[in-house]
Write a protein that holds these residues in place. Sequence first.
Motif, PDB file in Angstrom:
ATOM      1  N   THR A 189       4.981   8.760  -9.323  1.00  0.00           N
ATOM      2  CA  THR A 189       3.942   8.379  -8.372  1.00  0.00           C
ATOM      3  C   THR A 189       2.574   8.703  -8.952  1.00  0.00           C
ATOM      4  OG1 THR A 189       3.011   8.801  -6.185  1.00  0.00           O
ATOM      5  CG2 THR A 189       4.160  10.632  -7.244  1.00  0.00           C
ATOM      6  N   LYS A 190       1.592   7.902  -8.597  1.00  0.00           N
ATOM      7  CA  LYS A 190       0.242   8.140  -9.088  1.00  0.00           C
ATOM      8  C   LYS A 190      -0.544   9.067  -8.168  1.00  0.00           C
ATOM      9  CE  LYS A 190      -0.029   3.614 -11.302  1.00  0.00           C
ATOM     10  NZ  LYS A 190      -0.692   2.295 -11.309  1.00  0.00           N
ATOM     11  N   TRP A 191       0.110   9.487  -7.081  1.00  0.00           N
ATOM     12  CA  TRP A 191      -0.619  10.294  -6.116  1.00  0.00           C
ATOM     13  C   TRP A 191      -0.890  11.698  -6.647  1.00  0.00           C
ATOM     14  CZ3 TRP A 191       0.662  14.749  -3.195  1.00  0.00           C
ATOM     15  CH2 TRP A 191      -0.263  15.058  -2.202  1.00  0.00           C
ATOM     16  N   LYS A 192      -2.113  12.167  -6.409  1.00  0.00           N
ATOM     17  CA  LYS A 192      -2.482  13.529  -6.788  1.00  0.00           C
ATOM     18  C   LYS A 192      -3.087  14.207  -5.565  1.00  0.00           C
ATOM     19  CE  LYS A 192      -3.476  12.388 -11.613  1.00  0.00           C
ATOM     20  NZ  LYS A 192      -4.525  12.320 -12.654  1.00  0.00           N
ATOM     21  N   ARG A 193      -2.822  15.490  -5.427  1.00  0.00           N
ATOM     22  CA  ARG A 193      -3.379  16.203  -4.282  1.00  0.00           C
ATOM     23  C   ARG A 193      -4.909  16.197  -4.376  1.00  0.00           C
ATOM     24  NH1 ARG A 193      -1.610  19.809  -0.663  1.00  0.00           N
ATOM     25  NH2 ARG A 193       0.439  19.871  -1.635  1.00  0.00           N
ATOM     26  N   PRO A 194      -5.590  15.633  -3.386  1.00  0.00           N
ATOM     27  CA  PRO A 194      -7.057  15.578  -3.468  1.00  0.00           C
ATOM     28  C   PRO A 194      -7.680  16.943  -3.200  1.00  0.00           C
ATOM     29  CG  PRO A 194      -6.305  14.691  -1.382  1.00  0.00           C
ATOM     30  CD  PRO A 194      -5.077  15.022  -2.169  1.00  0.00           C
ATOM     31  N   LYS A 195      -8.855  17.154  -3.787  1.00  0.00           N
ATOM     32  CA  LYS A 195      -9.568  18.401  -3.516  1.00  0.00           C
ATOM     33  C   LYS A 195     -10.128  18.354  -2.093  1.00  0.00           C
ATOM     34  CE  LYS A 195     -10.892  19.190  -8.319  1.00  0.00           C
ATOM     35  NZ  LYS A 195     -12.011  19.322  -9.268  1.00  0.00           N
ATOM     36  N   LYS A 196     -10.134  19.548  -1.477  1.00  0.00           N
ATOM     37  CA  LYS A 196     -10.529  19.617  -0.073  1.00  0.00           C
ATOM     38  C   LYS A 196     -11.957  19.102   0.137  1.00  0.00           C
ATOM     39  CE  LYS A 196     -10.190  22.805   3.795  1.00  0.00           C
ATOM     40  NZ  LYS A 196      -9.882  24.215   4.176  1.00  0.00           N
ATOM     41  N   ALA A 197     -12.865  19.510  -0.765  1.00  0.00           N
ATOM     42  CA  ALA A 197     -14.265  19.096  -0.625  1.00  0.00           C
ATOM     43  C   ALA A 197     -14.395  17.582  -0.744  1.00  0.00           C
ATOM     44  CB  ALA A 197     -15.111  19.786  -1.694  1.00  0.00           C
ATOM     45  N   VAL A 198     -13.666  16.997  -1.716  1.00  0.00           N
ATOM     46  CA  VAL A 198     -13.707  15.537  -1.905  1.00  0.00           C
ATOM     47  C   VAL A 198     -13.179  14.833  -0.663  1.00  0.00           C
ATOM     48  CG1 VAL A 198     -12.808  13.618  -3.280  1.00  0.00           C
ATOM     49  CG2 VAL A 198     -13.487  15.752  -4.402  1.00  0.00           C
ATOM     50  N   LEU A 199     -12.116  15.421  -0.090  1.00  0.00           N
ATOM     51  CA  LEU A 199     -11.508  14.838   1.108  1.00  0.00           C
ATOM     52  C   LEU A 199     -12.521  14.748   2.255  1.00  0.00           C
ATOM     53  CD1 LEU A 199      -8.545  13.970   1.647  1.00  0.00           C
ATOM     54  CD2 LEU A 199      -8.268  16.118   2.871  1.00  0.00           C
ATOM     55  N   TRP A 200     -13.255  15.837   2.466  1.00  0.00           N
ATOM     56  CA  TRP A 200     -14.210  15.857   3.568  1.00  0.00           C
ATOM     57  C   TRP A 200     -15.407  14.937   3.298  1.00  0.00           C
ATOM     58  CZ3 TRP A 200     -13.259  17.078   8.257  1.00  0.00           C
ATOM     59  CH2 TRP A 200     -12.238  17.995   8.545  1.00  0.00           C
ATOM     60  N   ILE A 204     -16.394  11.838   5.771  1.00  0.00           N
ATOM     61  CA  ILE A 204     -17.724  11.641   6.375  1.00  0.00           C
ATOM     62  C   ILE A 204     -18.311  10.295   5.947  1.00  0.00           C
ATOM     63  CG2 ILE A 204     -20.092  12.530   6.397  1.00  0.00           C
ATOM     64  CD1 ILE A 204     -18.804  15.353   6.069  1.00  0.00           C
ATOM     65  N   LEU A 205     -18.130   9.963   4.637  1.00  0.00           N
ATOM     66  CA  LEU A 205     -18.618   8.668   4.158  1.00  0.00           C
ATOM     67  C   LEU A 205     -17.949   7.511   4.894  1.00  0.00           C
ATOM     68  CD1 LEU A 205     -18.945   8.936   0.263  1.00  0.00           C
ATOM     69  CD2 LEU A 205     -20.746   8.408   1.919  1.00  0.00           C
ATOM     70  N   GLY A 206     -16.642   7.662   5.129  1.00  0.00           N
ATOM     71  CA  GLY A 206     -15.904   6.612   5.838  1.00  0.00           C
ATOM     72  C   GLY A 206     -16.473   6.355   7.216  1.00  0.00           C
ATOM     73  N   ASN A 244      -8.008   7.019   3.438  1.00  0.00           N
ATOM     74  CA  ASN A 244      -7.784   7.865   2.266  1.00  0.00           C
ATOM     75  C   ASN A 244      -8.104   9.341   2.535  1.00  0.00           C
ATOM     76  OD1 ASN A 244      -6.969   7.898  -0.492  1.00  0.00           O
ATOM     77  ND2 ASN A 244      -9.088   8.349  -1.052  1.00  0.00           N
ATOM     78  N   SER A 245      -8.853   9.628   3.600  1.00  0.00           N
ATOM     79  CA  SER A 245      -9.296  11.003   3.786  1.00  0.00           C
ATOM     80  C   SER A 245      -9.299  11.467   5.241  1.00  0.00           C
ATOM     81  CB  SER A 245     -10.710  11.170   3.221  1.00  0.00           C
ATOM     82  OG  SER A 245     -11.564  10.219   3.827  1.00  0.00           O
ATOM     83  N   PHE A 246      -9.898  10.684   6.131  1.00  0.00           N
ATOM     84  CA  PHE A 246     -10.078  11.147   7.507  1.00  0.00           C
ATOM     85  C   PHE A 246      -8.739  11.397   8.199  1.00  0.00           C
ATOM     86  CE2 PHE A 246     -10.894  10.386  12.063  1.00  0.00           C
ATOM     87  CZ  PHE A 246     -11.863  11.355  12.265  1.00  0.00           C
ATOM     88  N   PHE A 247      -7.833  10.425   8.123  1.00  0.00           N
ATOM     89  CA  PHE A 247      -6.528  10.605   8.767  1.00  0.00           C
ATOM     90  C   PHE A 247      -5.718  11.699   8.076  1.00  0.00           C
ATOM     91  CE2 PHE A 247      -6.964   6.049  10.322  1.00  0.00           C
ATOM     92  CZ  PHE A 247      -7.327   6.457  11.599  1.00  0.00           C
ATOM     93  N   VAL A 248      -5.885  11.817   6.749  1.00  0.00           N
ATOM     94  CA  VAL A 248      -5.185  12.883   6.016  1.00  0.00           C
ATOM     95  C   VAL A 248      -5.687  14.246   6.482  1.00  0.00           C
ATOM     96  CG1 VAL A 248      -4.780  13.876   3.733  1.00  0.00           C
ATOM     97  CG2 VAL A 248      -4.813  11.404   4.019  1.00  0.00           C
ATOM     98  N   ALA A 249      -7.019  14.351   6.700  1.00  0.00           N
ATOM     99  CA  ALA A 249      -7.584  15.617   7.176  1.00  0.00           C
ATOM    100  C   ALA A 249      -7.021  15.995   8.555  1.00  0.00           C
ATOM    101  CB  ALA A 249      -9.108  15.502   7.250  1.00  0.00           C
ATOM    102  N   ILE A 250      -6.858  14.988   9.415  1.00  0.00           N
ATOM    103  CA  ILE A 250      -6.275  15.246  10.749  1.00  0.00           C
ATOM    104  C   ILE A 250      -4.833  15.737  10.611  1.00  0.00           C
ATOM    105  CG2 ILE A 250      -5.522  14.136  12.892  1.00  0.00           C
ATOM    106  CD1 ILE A 250      -7.953  12.325  12.692  1.00  0.00           C
ATOM    107  N   LEU A 251      -4.076  15.095   9.731  1.00  0.00           N
ATOM    108  CA  LEU A 251      -2.680  15.495   9.535  1.00  0.00           C
ATOM    109  C   LEU A 251      -2.591  16.897   8.925  1.00  0.00           C
ATOM    110  CD1 LEU A 251      -1.205  12.117   8.276  1.00  0.00           C
ATOM    111  CD2 LEU A 251      -0.769  13.213  10.465  1.00  0.00           C
TER     112      LEU A 251
END
Length: 609
Positions: A189-200, A204-206, A244-251
Amino acid sequence: MLFKLSLTGIRSRFKDYLVLFSGLVMASAIFYMFEAISTNDKFVESTSVQSAKLVFVFGAVLLALITLVYVSYANTFLLTMRKHDYGVFMMLGARPRKIGRLITLETLTIGFISTFIGVLLGTGITQLLSGYLFDKLAIPASGFQAFYPKAIIYTFVFFMLLFLISGLFNHRTFVKSSALDLLKSESSTKWKRPKKAVLWVEAILGIIFLVVGYVSMYEIQKLKSIAIPLALVTIVLGTYFVFNSFFVAILNGLQKSSLAAKGLNTFTISQLKFRINDFTKILSVVSLLFALALGAITVGVGFAQRIPEIAHIQGEYAVAVKNPSAKINHWITELDNKQTTNYQYKKVGNVLYFNADNVNQKPYAYVDVKSTKDGQVDFAKTKTLKLTAKQVNQNDNAKSSIVRMLPPTDQMAKSIKLISGTRFATLRTNSADLKMVKVKDMDANYDTLTKITNEQTKTSGDKSGIPFGGIFANYMVLKSLLGSLEFMGIFLGIAFLAMLASCLMFKILSGTSTDIKRYEMLNKIGTRRSVAKRSINLQILGLFVLPAILGIIDVAFGLQLFVKSGLLDQPYPVFGWSLIAFLVLYCVYYIVTIKIYQSFVVPKTKIKK
């Protein structure tokens, strides 16, 4: 040999292909239907209203653009699904170029079969619905053929061209891939655990991008031509970042809460989080397709519902006839729920003189159109006024509305005056009669009004194209144009729904080969089948609900674009009903997906403890 291998490959995964076929077949069927209506030469030539043809040409172009995106995704899924098989072929000695040719042939075969079935289905739908459509649009169906060779050629050329490009793209991808990469493709899989700061930051950008997109649609009057491109770009970017980020942060938050400790919630949330990361692009596309589908239906139905309202602001009288013949008078007597008004007028030089006594006896019904601050028609404040001769003389707009009902030769007069009956009698010229007819329901009297309008146009001999004779002529154009938009909107919505649902279903079902091992493990440690099924229901529910929520929000804000542009007035009641009908169909796809998925991954045999 290659062709046999290709057919064998398709047959071996026929169940998987069926999911994708549903979207492809529906897209090609509706594309064919639009082409059959817009390219049917004899039918179009026999129809006085050309606007319906333009609407379906536009619908076909719009559908083609969305189909381009859909086929691109479908092609990616097909490629992923067959990577392991092709890797095995290469390990057994097949050369990459041979495999590339095999893939191109297989892609074209899928395209041909789905287009062929789509054309058959499209012919049936066209035959079935053409009568209803033509009745609704009040268009004569003479010369129309549901089975139309030109439409078949256009449909095959378009879809086969798309699949040829996809096949060549697949060929290029596989020629550059090694056998080992293909064999390991399912387990990597190409998935990599995103950094927390990047996620947030992305979250916010989304939200910011989405807000900018919604505001640009709301402020279309100020932003003008830049509003729509700005909304398209920002909403697409915002949708991607949100998934890519907001829903992941909620989960992530749910995973750390006490809720995660109950039952299989930790497993369910982890699965959902992994899927959202893996499904970011497809969920973004599904959300946008959801908004397009729901929006197309809502706007299409909304346009059609405005036909009487838009026709009303143009005047109160359905037909107005100068010196009606005995034939036209007979037809007028056949109209239901009618009110007739007769005015006399004389033309002296460039001035039209109307007998004021006629107007005072039966006041002129004038539609007083009001505007909003934005310059749009304010339908709520627009009312019909009964004007006496004195009031008409003081109202230039009312006098202009009377002139517009007269034949073009009389419309050339420079002014109009309403004078007393005594003075009117002194004018030494022949008078003309203007008979104006109001009807309660133009649809109920459609055929008779059409006969009166056509007869009047024929006897006047006018070829200038200047509208005259009441609002019914414009009503016919509106009915054809907006009725076509309603028909097109509904079927575009159905096509988009089929595409988004088949994309999502296929993406979910393509992961069953790896998920089977996880559910076998759960079975071995004693997890009840009912609990495992509940977990599956929640995971897939999340994948269906999240894009739907964002799609609904997109449409709710997007409708403001049409409201502020003056194209729609009160679209939200229609939006509510369209949403209910749409969600029912969407739920059917959800139920079918979980049933198929459960049949694949939930172990049939319970492990004894």
